[in-house]
Design a protein around this motif. Structure first.
Motif, PDB file in Angstrom:
ATOM      1  N   TYR A 115       0.852  -1.187   0.000  1.00  0.00           N
ATOM      2  CA  TYR A 115       0.000   0.000   0.000  1.00  0.00           C
ATOM      3  C   TYR A 115       0.890   1.240   0.000  1.00  0.00           C
ATOM      4  O   TYR A 115       2.104   1.147   0.196  1.00  0.00           O
ATOM      5  N   LYS A 116       0.275   2.394  -0.163  1.00  0.00           N
ATOM      6  CA  LYS A 116       0.950   3.641   0.164  1.00  0.00           C
ATOM      7  C   LYS A 116      -0.024   4.506   0.948  1.00  0.00           C
ATOM      8  O   LYS A 116      -1.252   4.367   0.809  1.00  0.00           O
ATOM      9  N   GLY A 118      -2.239   7.525   1.876  1.00  0.00           N
ATOM     10  CA  GLY A 118      -2.935   8.574   1.150  1.00  0.00           C
ATOM     11  C   GLY A 118      -3.277   9.733   2.073  1.00  0.00           C
ATOM     12  O   GLY A 118      -2.390  10.375   2.634  1.00  0.00           O
ATOM     13  N   ALA A 119      -4.572   9.970   2.264  1.00  0.00           N
ATOM     14  CA  ALA A 119      -5.022  11.095   3.092  1.00  0.00           C
ATOM     15  C   ALA A 119      -4.636  10.878   4.556  1.00  0.00           C
ATOM     16  O   ALA A 119      -4.622   9.757   5.063  1.00  0.00           O
ATOM     17  N   ASP A 145      -5.241   6.927   5.438  1.00  0.00           N
ATOM     18  CA  ASP A 145      -5.785   6.049   4.403  1.00  0.00           C
ATOM     19  C   ASP A 145      -4.662   5.237   3.783  1.00  0.00           C
ATOM     20  O   ASP A 145      -3.566   5.756   3.525  1.00  0.00           O
ATOM     21  N   VAL A 147      -3.726   3.240   0.397  1.00  0.00           N
ATOM     22  CA  VAL A 147      -4.103   3.078  -1.006  1.00  0.00           C
ATOM     23  C   VAL A 147      -3.489   1.782  -1.519  1.00  0.00           C
ATOM     24  O   VAL A 147      -2.260   1.612  -1.506  1.00  0.00           O
ATOM     25  N   THR A 204       5.555  10.954   6.792  1.00  0.00           N
ATOM     26  CA  THR A 204       4.646  11.383   5.723  1.00  0.00           C
ATOM     27  C   THR A 204       5.004  12.776   5.220  1.00  0.00           C
ATOM     28  O   THR A 204       4.575  13.174   4.129  1.00  0.00           O
ATOM     29  N   THR A 208       6.801   9.954  -0.003  1.00  0.00           N
ATOM     30  CA  THR A 208       5.771   8.915  -0.048  1.00  0.00           C
ATOM     31  C   THR A 208       6.090   7.823   0.962  1.00  0.00           C
ATOM     32  O   THR A 208       7.248   7.417   1.114  1.00  0.00           O
TER      33      THR A 208
END
Length: 399
Positions: A115-116, A118-119, A145, A147, A204, A208
Motif C-alpha cells: 500500500y501507500k 494517502g489522506a 488512508d 491506497v 509522511t 511517499t
C-alpha cells in the motif's frame, strides 16, 4: 570474435596460474568449439526472480530519497520503517488484525500486500483533549488512508483499509491514551496513538510512505531468521537453486545475524561483494597455491607451510595464520586453525562476515554508498566493478 573464456570464468582474482590456464585453453581450443560454446552461453536461461508473498516493492513505484517503507509483520505484530538506503528508522508494535484471518471478510485481517499512505486525518491537532465521540474513540489521534497497490483490497472484496489508533472497546478516555491497548479492528492496522504522532506522521512529511503488510512471521529456518532464502541466493548468483546446499543457506543467515548484516542495504552490498569475489559462489578458497604467503610475518605466517595452509578462505578470502587465529577466537572454534579446507567448507560466509565487521562495513552501507565506494573499501581499488554492480542490482530485486 569468439567469446573469451576469461570473461566467463570469474575467479577470485587474476592469479598468474589462473590466467595461464585460461590463456592455454583459449589458444588451444578450436575456433568452431569456441563458437559453439558461445552460442550455448548466450542462450543460457535467465534465472527468474522468485515471487514473494507480496510481489510488489516500493522500487516498482519510484522509491526515491525521502520516501519511507514500513513493513508490517502480522504474526510478530510489529512494524519496521526503512529509508531508501535500507537503514532501519524505527520499530514499534502494531496490530494488523480483525476478528478472523479471512481476508475476504469485512471484519477480517488486513489483506496482505503493498500500500501507500494517502489522506492523513489529524484529529489530535484539532484538539488534543477532546470530549468523547464515537469517531475519535474508534480512530484515535491520527488516521491514515492506505491506497492499495496490488488490488489486495478490491480483489478480496474489501475497502477502507487504514492505519489508525484508538479502540472503542477501551472506553473513554482509554481509547485516547498515548499507549492504549491494541485491540483488533475491522481489518485496519492499529498503532499506539503516540506512535502515530511521533513515528508515522513525521515520515509522511518527507515523501511517499509505502506500507507492506505481511500476514506471516519473518522467514525462519529452525531457530535462525532467514534473511535470504535459497531462491534469493540462486537468483543473485544466477544459478539453479539445486546447486546451493541447505547448510550454505543456514550458514549465510547465521552470519548475517551474527554480524548484524540485517538491513536491506547491508545485505545487498554484502552479497554483491561476496558474489563477485567468489565467482557467484563457485569458489570458497583461493585458487593459487598459497606458496607466495610462506614467511609473510605480516600475516602471522611464521611456520613452514603456513602459506598454503592459511591461504585465502571464504567469500572474502581470510588469509594468514594471524587472521585465522582471530577468527577462531571470535567464533570459539579451534578447528579453524586446521586451515583453508576447514574454513572454506564450514564458514565461507562467516569468515567474510568477520572481515565485514572488522572493517566497519555496516556503517558504510548505512550511508547509502555507491557500489564503487563499497568496492574501494573491499578491494582497495575498483577491480571487477561492473560485475559487482551487476550482482548488486540482482540483489536489490530480491532483498
Amino acid at each position: 570474435m569468439t567469446i573469451s573464456l576469461r570473461d566467463v570464468c570469474k575467479y577470485y582474482k587474476g592469479t598468474k596460474e589462473q590466467n595461464a590456464a585460461l590463456d592455454f585453453l583459449q589458444n588451444h581450443t578450436p575456433e568452431e568449439t569456441l563458437a559453439d560454446f558461445e552460442a550455448l552461453w548466450r542462450k543460457r536461461p535467465e534465472v527468474v526472480v522468485p515471487t514473494t508473498s507480496t510481489g510488489k516493492r516500493p522500487q516498482d513505484f519510484g522509491f526515491k530519497t525521502g520516501d519511507t517503507h514500513i513493513v508490517v509483520n502480522g504474526l510478530a505484530n510489529s512494524a519496521k520503517a526503512y529509508s531508501t538506503s535500507g537503514k532501519l528508522l524505527w520499530e514499534v508494535k502494531c496490530l494488523p488484525h480483525g476478528q478472523n484471518n479471512n481476508w475476504k471478510a469485512t471484519n477480517g485481517d488486513t489483506p496482505q500486500g503493498l500500500y501507500k499512505i494517502g489522506a492523513v486525518y489529524k484529529d489530535y491537532e484539532n484538539n488534543s483533549n477532546p470530549p468523547y465521540s464515537p469517531t475519535l474513540a474508534s480512530y484515535g489521534w491520527y488516521s491514515f488512508d492506505l491506497v492499495e497497490l496490488e488490488n489486495q483490497e478490491a480483489g478480496n472484496g474489501r475497502a477502507g483499509i487504514m492505519i489508525h489508533g484508538g479502540g472503542s472497546a477501551l472506553g473513554w478516555p482509554g481509547a485516547w491514551a498515548p499507549y492504549q491497548d491494541l485491540l483488533a479492528t475491522l481489518g485496519c492496522v492499529r498503532f499506539h496513538n503516540q506512535d502515530l504522532r511521533d513515528k508515522i506522521l513525521p515520515v509522511t512529511k518527507t515523501g511517499t510512505v509505502y506500507v507492506t503488510v505481511r500476514q506471516e512471521a519473518e522467514k525462519t529456518s529452525g531457530s535462525t531468521t532467514e534473511y535470504v532464502t535459497k531462491d534469493d541466493l540462486a537468483y543473485i548468483w544466477n544459478c539453479d537453486k539445486s546447486l546451493i546446499k541447505d547448510w550454505e543457506i543456514s550458514e549465510l543467515n547465521q552470519c548475517l545475524k551474527k554480524f548484524n548484516i540485517t538491513t536491506p542495504a547491508r545485505i545487498e552490498h554484502f552479497l554483491a561483494q561476496t558474489a563477485h569475489e567468489s565467482g557467484g559462489g563457485r569458489y570458497v578458497k583461493e585458487i593459487a597455491s598459497g606458496e607466495d604467503y610462506n614467511g609473510r610475518e605480516d600475516l602471522g605466517n611464521t611456520q613452514p607451510g603456513d602459506g598454503p595452509k592459511y591461504k585465502g578462505a571464504g567469500y572474502l578470502q581470510t588469509t594468514g595464520r594471524a587472521n585465522y587465529q582471530r577468527l577462531a577466537d571470535y567464533i570459539k572454534d579451534p578447528r579453524v586453525m586446521e586451515g583453508v579446507d576447514y574454513v572454506s567448507t564450514h564458514y565461507p560466509f562467516t569468515a567474510a562476515g568477520f572481515w565485514w565487521q572488522d572493517n566497519n562495513m555496516n556503517a558504510l552501507c548505512d550511508q547509502n554508498p555507491t557500489v564503487a565506494q563499497v568496492t574501494k573499501r573491499v578491494n582497495g581499488g575498483y577491480n571487477g566493478l561492473q560485475d559487482r554492480e551487476d550482482y548488486y542490482n540482482r540483489a536489490k530485486k530480491v532483498i
